[in-house]
Design a protein around this motif. Structure first.
Motif, short mmCIF file in Angstrom:
data_model
loop_
_atom_site.label_atom_id
_atom_site.label_comp_id
_atom_site.label_asym_id
_atom_site.label_seq_id
_atom_site.Cartn_x
_atom_site.Cartn_y
_atom_site.Cartn_z
N ARG A 33 3.37 -13.28 7.72
CA ARG A 33 3.49 -13.62 9.15
C ARG A 33 2.18 -14.16 9.70
O ARG A 33 2.17 -15.14 10.46
CB ARG A 33 3.94 -12.38 9.93
CG ARG A 33 5.37 -11.96 9.65
CD ARG A 33 5.89 -11.02 10.73
NE ARG A 33 5.20 -9.74 10.69
CZ ARG A 33 5.62 -8.68 9.99
NH1 ARG A 33 6.70 -8.79 9.24
NH2 ARG A 33 4.96 -7.54 10.03
N GLY B 150 9.86 -11.25 -1.18
CA GLY B 150 11.16 -10.70 -0.84
C GLY B 150 12.03 -10.38 -2.03
O GLY B 150 12.99 -9.61 -1.92
N GLN C 276 10.92 -8.86 -4.74
CA GLN C 276 10.35 -7.74 -5.47
C GLN C 276 11.33 -6.58 -5.57
O GLN C 276 11.90 -6.14 -4.57
CB GLN C 276 9.06 -7.26 -4.79
CG GLN C 276 8.44 -6.02 -5.40
CD GLN C 276 7.91 -6.26 -6.81
OE1 GLN C 276 7.46 -7.36 -7.12
NE2 GLN C 276 7.94 -5.24 -7.65
N SER C 277 11.52 -6.09 -6.79
CA SER C 277 12.39 -4.94 -7.00
C SER C 277 12.10 -4.33 -8.36
O SER C 277 11.87 -5.04 -9.34
CB SER C 277 13.87 -5.35 -6.93
OG SER C 277 14.71 -4.25 -7.23
N THR D 298 6.06 -9.54 -5.94
CA THR D 298 4.90 -9.35 -5.06
C THR D 298 3.66 -10.01 -5.63
O THR D 298 2.89 -10.65 -4.90
CB THR D 298 4.64 -7.84 -4.84
OG1 THR D 298 5.79 -7.25 -4.24
CG2 THR D 298 3.43 -7.63 -3.93
N ASP E 157 1.64 -2.89 -2.31
CA ASP E 157 2.60 -2.61 -1.25
C ASP E 157 3.15 -3.93 -0.71
O ASP E 157 2.42 -4.69 -0.05
CB ASP E 157 1.92 -1.82 -0.14
CG ASP E 157 2.92 -1.25 0.87
OD1 ASP E 157 4.06 -1.75 0.92
OD2 ASP E 157 2.56 -0.31 1.60
N ALA E 158 4.41 -4.20 -0.98
CA ALA E 158 5.02 -5.46 -0.54
C ALA E 158 5.05 -5.58 0.97
O ALA E 158 5.03 -6.69 1.52
CB ALA E 158 6.43 -5.58 -1.11
N ARG E 159 5.07 -4.44 1.68
CA ARG E 159 5.11 -4.48 3.14
C ARG E 159 3.82 -5.06 3.72
O ARG E 159 3.85 -5.80 4.71
CB ARG E 159 5.35 -3.08 3.70
CG ARG E 159 6.71 -2.48 3.33
CD ARG E 159 6.77 -1.02 3.70
NE ARG E 159 5.78 -0.24 2.96
CZ ARG E 159 5.61 1.07 3.10
NH1 ARG E 159 6.36 1.75 3.96
NH2 ARG E 159 4.69 1.71 2.39
N VAL E 160 2.70 -4.74 3.09
CA VAL E 160 1.42 -5.29 3.54
C VAL E 160 1.39 -6.79 3.34
O VAL E 160 0.96 -7.55 4.22
CB VAL E 160 0.26 -4.61 2.79
CG1 VAL E 160 -1.07 -5.26 3.17
CG2 VAL E 160 0.23 -3.12 3.09
N TRP E 161 1.86 -7.24 2.19
CA TRP E 161 1.87 -8.67 1.91
C TRP E 161 2.87 -9.40 2.80
O TRP E 161 2.66 -10.56 3.16
CB TRP E 161 2.18 -8.92 0.44
CG TRP E 161 1.00 -8.59 -0.43
CD1 TRP E 161 0.76 -7.41 -1.07
CD2 TRP E 161 -0.12 -9.43 -0.71
NE1 TRP E 161 -0.44 -7.47 -1.74
CE2 TRP E 161 -1.00 -8.71 -1.54
CE3 TRP E 161 -0.45 -10.74 -0.35
CZ2 TRP E 161 -2.19 -9.24 -2.01
CZ3 TRP E 161 -1.65 -11.27 -0.82
CH2 TRP E 161 -2.50 -10.53 -1.64
N ALA E 162 3.95 -8.72 3.18
CA ALA E 162 4.91 -9.33 4.10
C ALA E 162 4.26 -9.56 5.47
O ALA E 162 4.52 -10.58 6.13
CB ALA E 162 6.14 -8.44 4.24
N ARG E 163 3.42 -8.64 5.90
CA ARG E 163 2.70 -8.84 7.16
C ARG E 163 1.71 -10.00 7.03
O ARG E 163 1.51 -10.77 7.98
CB ARG E 163 1.96 -7.56 7.54
CG ARG E 163 2.88 -6.37 7.84
CD ARG E 163 2.10 -5.20 8.40
NE ARG E 163 2.95 -4.03 8.55
CZ ARG E 163 2.97 -3.00 7.71
NH1 ARG E 163 2.17 -3.00 6.65
NH2 ARG E 163 3.77 -1.97 7.92
#
Length: 235
Positions: free
Chosen positions: A32, A76, A78-79, A92, A23-29
């Motif tokens: 931060r 960012g 990742q697609s 990712t 999950d790219a959203r988890v890695w994006a967090r």
């Protein structure tokens, strides 16, 4: 039920074993967290510590923070949608590799020295006349214990490195990480800052080389996987 991938390509050879979808959203967090935390600790050390005993701690914390930004750039990209190429499909995974080796490893190397410096800071712990200086002793080593779950993460199948190097090499890399972090922090505690910089420098260079190899290897594996992926009609 977990979705399985084909294991044999159209050429009859085994397909590369790629990391699982993440999950790219988890890695994006995570980006931060790894950007702000080391930066804050570096400012705290500069404010409250003794510059003569910083060693290479501030540099390691800044590297950790900067590497988080670079990892975010990879994540960012990742697609898997229309127009995605071999690089974007590994965004990712590549970002995770950067975070694991160039953000987390320098952070783990810096934390014990940071704690030692803050625990002995005369600015934070003003000594009253006649007061007894109480040493923390072995308890100063507690932050070093964070390396153990990191090694478990790397060696128990959670890390990204295991997908780009053979198992013995993965073990060697992580044992090397533990040894160099231990040597660097031992040198810091003994005031041997020359050797601390040498050990930390070797650690960082090794991580940079591993990350570069890993990112290129992931892209190569994805290219091979896509080129020999069996058509759906044959599954």
């Amino acid at each position: 039920m977990a979705k399985t991938r084909p294991t044999i390509g159209t050429d009859g050879l085994p397909l590369p074993i790629l990391p699982p979808e993440r999950d790219a959203r988890v890695w994006a967090r995570m980006v931060r967290v790894m950007f702000y935390t080391p930066g804050f600790l570096a400012l705290l050390l500069i404010k409250a510590g003794e510059p003569t005993s910083f060693g290479i701690t501030v540099e390691l914390l800044m590297l950790s923070s900067a590497a988080a930004i670079v990892g975010g750039l990879f994540i960012g990209t990742q697609s898997t949608a229309a127009g995605a190429d071999h690089s974007s499909k590994t965004g990712t995974w590549s970002g995770a590799l950067v975070l694991e080796l160039l953000a987390v490893v320098p952070f783990l190397c810096a934390i014990p020295a940071l704690f030692h410096e803050l625990a002995n800071s005369h600015l934070l712990h003003a000594t009253a006349p006649g007061a007894v200086d109480v040493s923390l002793g072995a308890s100063e080593l507690l932050p070093s214990a964070a390396i153990l779950p990191f090694l478990l993460y790397q060696l128990a199948g959670f890390g990204t490195v295991q997908f780009v190097v053979p198992k013995p090499v993965n073990w060697a890399i992580n044992i090397g990480i533990a040894c160099l972090i231990t040597a660097s922090n031992t040198a810091n505690r003994e005031g041997a800052y020359f050797w601390e910089r040498r050990f930390a420098g070797i650690l960082v260079v090794a991580m940079v080389i591993t990350v570069i190899y890993g990112v290129l290897r992931l892209r190569q594996m994805q290219t091979t996987y896509d080129a020999h992926y069996p058509p759906k009609s044959s599954e």
